[in-house]
Design an enzyme around this catalytic site. Structure first.
Site, PDB file in Angstrom:
ATOM      1  N   CYS A   1       3.314   9.920   4.618  1.00 56.08           N
ATOM      2  CA  CYS A   1       2.914   8.901   3.649  1.00 56.08           C
ATOM      3  C   CYS A   1       4.194   8.158   3.321  1.00 56.08           C
ATOM      4  O   CYS A   1       5.231   8.787   3.083  1.00 56.08           O
ATOM      5  CB  CYS A   1       2.307   9.527   2.403  1.00 56.08           C
ATOM      6  SG  CYS A   1       1.948   8.320   1.111  1.00 56.08           S
TER       7      CYS A   1
ATOM      8  N   GLU B   1       5.374   6.796   0.883  1.00 56.27           N
ATOM      9  CA  GLU B   1       6.023   7.012  -0.418  1.00 56.27           C
ATOM     10  C   GLU B   1       6.771   8.336  -0.524  1.00 56.27           C
ATOM     11  O   GLU B   1       7.604   8.522  -1.421  1.00 56.27           O
ATOM     12  CB  GLU B   1       4.986   6.963  -1.563  1.00 56.27           C
ATOM     13  CG  GLU B   1       4.526   5.579  -1.955  1.00 56.27           C
ATOM     14  CD  GLU B   1       3.459   5.049  -1.020  1.00 56.27           C
ATOM     15  OE1 GLU B   1       3.256   3.822  -0.985  1.00 56.27           O
ATOM     16  OE2 GLU B   1       2.825   5.857  -0.307  1.00 56.27           O
TER      17      GLU B   1
ATOM     18  N   GLN C   1     -10.954   3.346  -0.593  1.00 55.09           N
ATOM     19  CA  GLN C   1     -10.608   4.587   0.114  1.00 55.09           C
ATOM     20  C   GLN C   1     -11.364   5.768  -0.486  1.00 55.09           C
ATOM     21  O   GLN C   1     -12.002   6.548   0.231  1.00 55.09           O
ATOM     22  CB  GLN C   1      -9.103   4.866   0.000  1.00 55.09           C
ATOM     23  CG  GLN C   1      -8.206   4.004   0.847  1.00 55.09           C
ATOM     24  CD  GLN C   1      -6.732   4.295   0.573  1.00 55.09           C
ATOM     25  OE1 GLN C   1      -6.369   4.829  -0.481  1.00 55.09           O
ATOM     26  NE2 GLN C   1      -5.873   3.946   1.513  1.00 55.09           N
TER      27      GLN C   1
ATOM     28  N   THR D   1       1.908   1.578   5.943  1.00 50.57           N
ATOM     29  CA  THR D   1       1.229   2.707   5.327  1.00 50.57           C
ATOM     30  C   THR D   1       0.691   3.582   6.442  1.00 50.57           C
ATOM     31  O   THR D   1       0.276   3.060   7.483  1.00 50.57           O
ATOM     32  CB  THR D   1       0.061   2.261   4.427  1.00 50.57           C
ATOM     33  OG1 THR D   1      -0.802   3.376   4.140  1.00 50.57           O
ATOM     34  CG2 THR D   1      -0.785   1.195   5.094  1.00 50.57           C
TER      35      THR D   1
ATOM     36  N   MET E   1       0.833  -1.217   0.000  1.00 45.55           N
ATOM     37  CA  MET E   1       0.000   0.000   0.000  1.00 45.55           C
ATOM     38  C   MET E   1       0.863   1.261   0.000  1.00 45.55           C
ATOM     39  O   MET E   1       0.861   2.034   0.939  1.00 45.55           O
ATOM     40  CB  MET E   1      -0.930  -0.016   1.223  1.00 45.55           C
ATOM     41  CG  MET E   1      -1.885  -1.195   1.221  1.00 45.55           C
ATOM     42  SD  MET E   1      -2.765  -1.404   2.778  1.00 45.55           S
ATOM     43  CE  MET E   1      -1.501  -2.202   3.790  1.00 45.55           C
TER      44      MET E   1
END
Length: 235
Positions: A197, A199, A52, A83, A10
């Site tokens: 986050c 990422e 989501q 995540t 995720m």
């Protein structure tokens, strides 16, 4: 050594960072050929992302709860959810498993406290920036004031996460947009900024800005290593 349960995928882009950090952390502590014991369940992020944005959080909770039960059955001693956003459904997951969850917001807040940060900026998905499950927890449990970007900047941050970073796309233009938003948060009084986050650290690093950055992936993984190597029960 305890076995780390990891819910990943995720996105898988950031799960790679988790896997690397956990193994490097264990090797750093134990040396030689040591590596982390990890029971990994990687979901199909397309299913999660769709739910989501449809607001069907109960359905995402059920998917992750079933995955968490599989991880626990696989021998995990505690659970990490790789995540930030899906920590929204931690209470539902906790209700269905007996192993403890290492909460990413708690790990991050403890790191902020160690750095004597009392006011912090938060970047993440719109869900993480808007809703209270993450920033509220940091404020209520740890007394740290959390500020977020304005709505237009939230849209920029959110869209880059889903349209680029989760798909492995890294661009200089997006980095510059993020750095401008980080600077605005600093001008609002934030002493540091949470990369909330998993990422975001793929795009922005500490070397890009003078504003202190707290990378939640790195922080979460570091505490996961501590839990894995601790003789005491995880808490």
């Amino acid at each position: 050594m305890k076995t780390i349960g990891l819910l990943g995928g995720m996105s898988w882009e950031s799960t790679v960072s988790y896997y690397k950090a956990l193994n490097e952390g264990v090797k750093s502590q134990l040396g030689g050929l040591h590596s982390a014991k990890i029971c990994l369940y990687s979901v199909d992020f397309a299913e999660i992302e769709m739910l989501q944005h449809q607001g069907k959080w109960d359905e995402t909770a059920e998917i992750l709860s079933q995955a968490a039960k599989s991880v626990a059955a696989g021998g995990a001693d505690f659970l990490m959810i790789a995540t930030n956003t899906m920590h929204k459904v931690v209470p539902e997951i906790e209700a269905q498993i007996s192993i403890p969850i290492l909460h990413i917001a708690d790990a991050t807040a403890k790191s902020l406290m160690a750095g004597k940060i009392t006011k912090v900026g938060l970047l993440g998905t719109r869900f993480t920036m808007e809703q209270d499950f993450y920033k509220g927890r940091i404020t209520e449990k740890f007394g740290i004031d959390v500020v977020v970007p304005n709505r237009d900047d939230q849209t920029i941050v959110h869209d880059i996460i889903y349209n680029e970073l989760c798909q492995g796309e890294i661009t200089l233009n997006s980095k510059e947009k993020y750095l401008a938003i980080i600077q605005k948060l600093a001008e609002q009084g934030a002493q540091a900024v949470i990369l909330g986050c998993t990422e975001i650290a793929l795009l922005v690093q500490q070397s890009d800005t003078s504003v202190p950055l707290y990378d939640t992936t790195e922080i979460h993984a570091k505490q996961g290593v501590e839990w894995a190597l601790s003789e005491a029960r995880c808490n």
